[in-house]
Design an enzyme around this catalytic site. Structure first.
Site, PDB file in Angstrom:
ATOM      1  N   GLU A 138       0.859  -1.089   0.327  1.00 21.32           N
ATOM      2  CA  GLU A 138      -0.078  -0.045   0.129  1.00 21.32           C
ATOM      3  C   GLU A 138       0.642   1.353  -0.088  1.00 21.32           C
ATOM      4  O   GLU A 138       0.711   1.922   0.765  1.00 21.32           O
ATOM      5  CB  GLU A 138      -0.985  -0.099   1.247  1.00 21.32           C
ATOM      6  CG  GLU A 138      -1.866  -1.367   1.241  1.00 21.32           C
ATOM      7  CD  GLU A 138      -2.495  -1.606   2.414  1.00 21.32           C
ATOM      8  OE1 GLU A 138      -2.243  -0.904   3.515  1.00 21.32           O
ATOM      9  OE2 GLU A 138      -3.337  -2.726   2.528  1.00 21.32           O
ATOM     10  N   SER A 161      -4.331   1.440   2.244  1.00 20.92           N
ATOM     11  CA  SER A 161      -5.061   2.050   1.139  1.00 20.92           C
ATOM     12  C   SER A 161      -5.851   0.444   0.625  1.00 20.92           C
ATOM     13  O   SER A 161      -5.254  -0.545   0.789  1.00 20.92           O
ATOM     14  CB  SER A 161      -4.171   2.314  -0.068  1.00 20.92           C
ATOM     15  OG  SER A 161      -3.329   1.122  -0.814  1.00 20.92           O
ATOM     16  N   TYR A 173     -15.929  -5.330   6.621  1.00 20.78           N
ATOM     17  CA  TYR A 173     -16.003  -6.808   7.057  1.00 20.78           C
ATOM     18  C   TYR A 173     -15.607  -6.949   8.554  1.00 20.78           C
ATOM     19  O   TYR A 173     -14.844  -6.313   8.985  1.00 20.78           O
ATOM     20  CB  TYR A 173     -15.311  -7.653   6.039  1.00 20.78           C
ATOM     21  CG  TYR A 173     -13.831  -7.256   5.722  1.00 20.78           C
ATOM     22  CD1 TYR A 173     -12.956  -7.407   6.501  1.00 20.78           C
ATOM     23  CD2 TYR A 173     -13.695  -6.013   5.007  1.00 20.78           C
ATOM     24  CE1 TYR A 173     -11.622  -7.042   6.487  1.00 20.78           C
ATOM     25  CE2 TYR A 173     -12.356  -5.571   4.663  1.00 20.78           C
ATOM     26  CZ  TYR A 173     -11.477  -6.002   5.655  1.00 20.78           C
ATOM     27  OH  TYR A 173     -10.121  -5.392   5.402  1.00 20.78           O
ATOM     28  N   GLU A 176      -8.368   4.062   4.885  1.00 14.73           N
ATOM     29  CA  GLU A 176      -8.278   3.497   3.537  1.00 14.73           C
ATOM     30  C   GLU A 176      -7.863   4.765   2.722  1.00 14.73           C
ATOM     31  O   GLU A 176      -8.989   5.466   2.484  1.00 14.73           O
ATOM     32  CB  GLU A 176      -9.165   2.471   3.032  1.00 14.73           C
ATOM     33  CG  GLU A 176      -9.481   1.319   4.101  1.00 14.73           C
ATOM     34  CD  GLU A 176      -8.304   0.373   3.982  1.00 14.73           C
ATOM     35  OE1 GLU A 176      -7.576   0.300   2.941  1.00 14.73           O
ATOM     36  OE2 GLU A 176      -8.345  -0.812   4.561  1.00 14.73           O
TER      37      GLU A 176
HETATM   38 ZN   LIG Z   1      -3.961  -2.421   4.639  1.00 10.71          ZN
END
Ligand SMILES: [Zn+2]
Length: 443
Positions: free
Chosen positions: A199, A327, A378, A400
């Site tokens: 990421e 991310s 989730y 994120e």
């Molecule tokens: Zn991650």
């Protein structure tokens, strides 16, 4: 002489061949977006664990988005489509046809190998040009980020120090920055990034924020006030072994690089964001060492995770805000991850988060979705977010970062031109949170 030269050439070629051979190719791997019921994802996780060389879940289906982004190898593609058919998954489309092309583009356009440029600069201008040479809007190796952190600490010694958190599994120094006036017992903001190796936008954003806090101190009123009020600890690459591996060998590596010979001779690493000791190994973590969400052999088995826990326990007496940068998806996440229940201070955390989201919109016009991990995405257990909540840290968020889900999908290979706007919007959100905390905790 000729013989020596010939041997050198042969050695050089051997090194080149080894480097090329060692780099994992994702030629013709396709990124698919499929609509999946978010309450029934176990089959997908099991599939990804079993065929980990062929199926890689990039984003899980969320309760808002309802879709998962999944990378599938060319040799497994037809079989994967048949599996989707058998699971009655109708909606799917190819987002990226050949992910290797995106990786190649990023490796040539977006990475700044500043050390090479820097040595040329040293010959011309001496060492003082180092800071100017470093481009905060490019991706860098861990070594280059470390060099830059030392430069910042040297040049701004009045407000910047290097923190040595621990040693990684491969014995790298896990370093970060402490930004703040040298007065003891200040309330603290702790930001980590890059716990998931691939990421890349996350470490780049963390460095961007650090760079702004430091270089705008004394010039920008709000930044100056917040640096005076808080100690800012920023650990831009919480998983340096994985990060380096994602540059040198496998661009899409997610886990740490630990090896556990008794459990698995073939599969390396654990998911460092499933390895924290609160509710470890419950929902949304996997016990298979080959899984990308493998929780590790035991809680805090990963030295990087244990090191951050110990650092926060012994070096950070008054942690007010913890943020972990990931991310992608433009989602602002709060505890809990392991359950759908809300923590007792949920409303206060939410009010602060909404302030942060407003600041993002004011900064760049971009929208981030807010919710708890379990609510919005989730269930996931063993995350740093849940651990910090259990410790009693009042404000905790996982972010994120970009890209958002629209027509232009870059996933993890987001171009470097997005570092600056992402960094700006995160800086704005962190400053808004700091102001909120001053108000509500009467600092
Ligand atoms: Zn991650």
């Amino acid at each position: 002489m000729l013989l020596v030269h010939g041997m050198r050439t042969a050695l050089f070629l051997l090194v080149v061949i080894q480097c090329v051979a060692a780099y994992r190719s994702y030629k013709n791997y396709k990124l698919l977006r499929v609509d999946v019921d978010p309450v029934d994802t176990l089959w997908l996780e099991q599939l990804a664990a079993r065929y980990h060389d062929n199926v890689d879940i990039w984003t899980e289906p969320g309760k808002v988005s309802h879709h998962a982004d999944i990378l599938v190898s060319p040799r497994f593609f037809n079989r994967f489509v048949r599996i989707l058919d058998s699971m009655a998954v109708k909606h799917r489309r190819v987002l990226i046809n050949d992910i290797q092309k995106e990786i190649d583009r990023q490796m040539t356009d977006d990475i700044q190998f500043s050390r090479r440029k820097r040595s040329a600069a040293v010959e011309d201008d001496g060492r003082q040009s180092d800071l100017e040479q470093f481009q905060v809007d490019k991706y860098h190796s861990y070594g280059e980020l470390v060099d830059y952190m030392y430069e910042l600490a040297r040049k701004h010694a009045d407000i910047v120090g290097i923190i040595n958190v621990t040693k990684s599994f491969e014995k790298r120094d896990l370093l970060g920055l402490k930004i703040g006036k040298r007065t003891p017992w200040k309330p603290t903001i702790f930001i980590d990034a890059g716990i998931h190796a691939r990421e890349w936008i996350a470490p780049a954003t963390a460095i961007y924020v650090a760079h702004k806090l430091i270089t705008e101190y004394g010039k920008n009123d709000l930044i100056t006030r917040m640096v005076d009020k808080f100690d800012w600890f920023i650990v831009p690459v919480a998983n340096p072994d994985g990060y380096e591996y994602s540059i040198s060998s496998d661009r899409l590596w997610r886990k740490t690089r630990s090896k556990n010979d008794t459990l698995s001779k073939w599969c390396v690493g654990a998911d460092a964001n499933r390895n924290w000791g609160y509710r470890w190994g419950e929902a949304g973590a996997n016990a298979s060492p080959c899984s990308n969400i493998y929780a590790g052999s035991m809680p805090f088995s990963e030295p990087e995770v244990a090191g951050i826990r110990d650092f926060i326990t012994w070096q950070v007496p008054d942690l007010k805000l913890y943020i972990s940068l990931h991310s992608y998806g433009q989602i602002w996440l709060a505890p809990w991850g392991y359950t759908n229940m809300k923590p007792s201070n949920h409303e206060d955390q939410k009010a602060a988060a909404l302030r942060a989201l407003d600041a993002i919109t004011n900064s760049s016009g971009v929208h981030y979705e807010y919710g708890t991990i379990a609510d919005l995405m989730y269930q996931a257990s063993g995350t740093s977010i849940d651990y910090m909540q259990d410790r009693g840290v009042p404000y905790i968020y996982g972010v994120e970062l970009r890209p958002e889900e629209d027509d232009q999908i870059y996933g993890f290979t987001i171009p470097a031109r997005f570092i600056k706007p992402t960094g700006e919007e995160m800086l704005a959100s962190f400053l808004a949170l700091a102001e909120y905390i001053i108000e509500h905790k009467k600092l």
